[in-house]
Design a protein around this motif. Sequence first.
Motif, PDB file in Angstrom:
ATOM      1  N   ILE A 212     -24.535  -8.146  12.503  1.00 50.23           N
ATOM      2  CA  ILE A 212     -23.400  -8.224  13.580  1.00 50.23           C
ATOM      3  C   ILE A 212     -23.612  -7.256  14.590  1.00 50.23           C
ATOM      4  N   CYS A 213     -23.135  -8.018  15.799  1.00 52.36           N
ATOM      5  CA  CYS A 213     -23.149  -7.125  17.199  1.00 52.36           C
ATOM      6  C   CYS A 213     -21.867  -7.098  17.709  1.00 52.36           C
ATOM      7  N   LYS A 214     -21.419  -6.116  18.153  1.00 52.15           N
ATOM      8  CA  LYS A 214     -20.129  -5.880  18.720  1.00 52.15           C
ATOM      9  C   LYS A 214     -20.359  -5.046  20.079  1.00 52.15           C
ATOM     10  N   ASN A 215     -19.459  -5.473  20.958  1.00 55.96           N
ATOM     11  CA  ASN A 215     -19.675  -4.739  22.360  1.00 55.96           C
ATOM     12  C   ASN A 215     -18.935  -3.578  22.359  1.00 55.96           C
TER      13      ASN A 215
ATOM     14  N   GLN B 219     -24.471  -4.119  26.740  1.00 61.98           N
ATOM     15  CA  GLN B 219     -25.103  -4.504  25.598  1.00 61.98           C
ATOM     16  C   GLN B 219     -24.466  -4.002  24.195  1.00 61.98           C
ATOM     17  N   GLY B 220     -24.518  -5.114  23.167  1.00 61.74           N
ATOM     18  CA  GLY B 220     -23.796  -4.853  22.103  1.00 61.74           C
ATOM     19  C   GLY B 220     -24.526  -3.937  21.244  1.00 61.74           C
TER      20      GLY B 220
END
Length: 125
Positions: free
Chosen positions: A122-125, A30-31
């Motif tokens: 913003i989402c990052k893995n 999940q990010g």
Amino acid sequence: MTCYLSTWVFFVLMLTCCLCNDKVIYKRNQGVCEEKTRGPTRDCRWVAGLYRYVDFEILKGQIIAYKIKWSTKGWTDWIVPGVNDADSKFNPSARTCSLPYEAKSMRRMWSYFYDHRHKYIICKN
């Protein structure tokens, strides 16, 4: 009778075990998401048409939602890429950029990241 009782006890233990152990056993990827507020970027890639993955190219993550701060009216409501982010204005002329765009091409609302204050999740893995 003993065999029947041990089978019943085994069944109850198995049922209890199954009900209590509800953790996911596979890897969850999940990010990690965060909200950021930034000033104008002056990066022409934000203005380059309807390309959906500018956020990955510039920020190395996926923008989930964003707001633009207008000079006189405050912040917009949350805007979601690909859902409600088509700008009512268009690019009047062609421009050379690493993501070139043509004259009279449509663009996304995040084109205002170029010259306006903005915030985004913003989402990052």
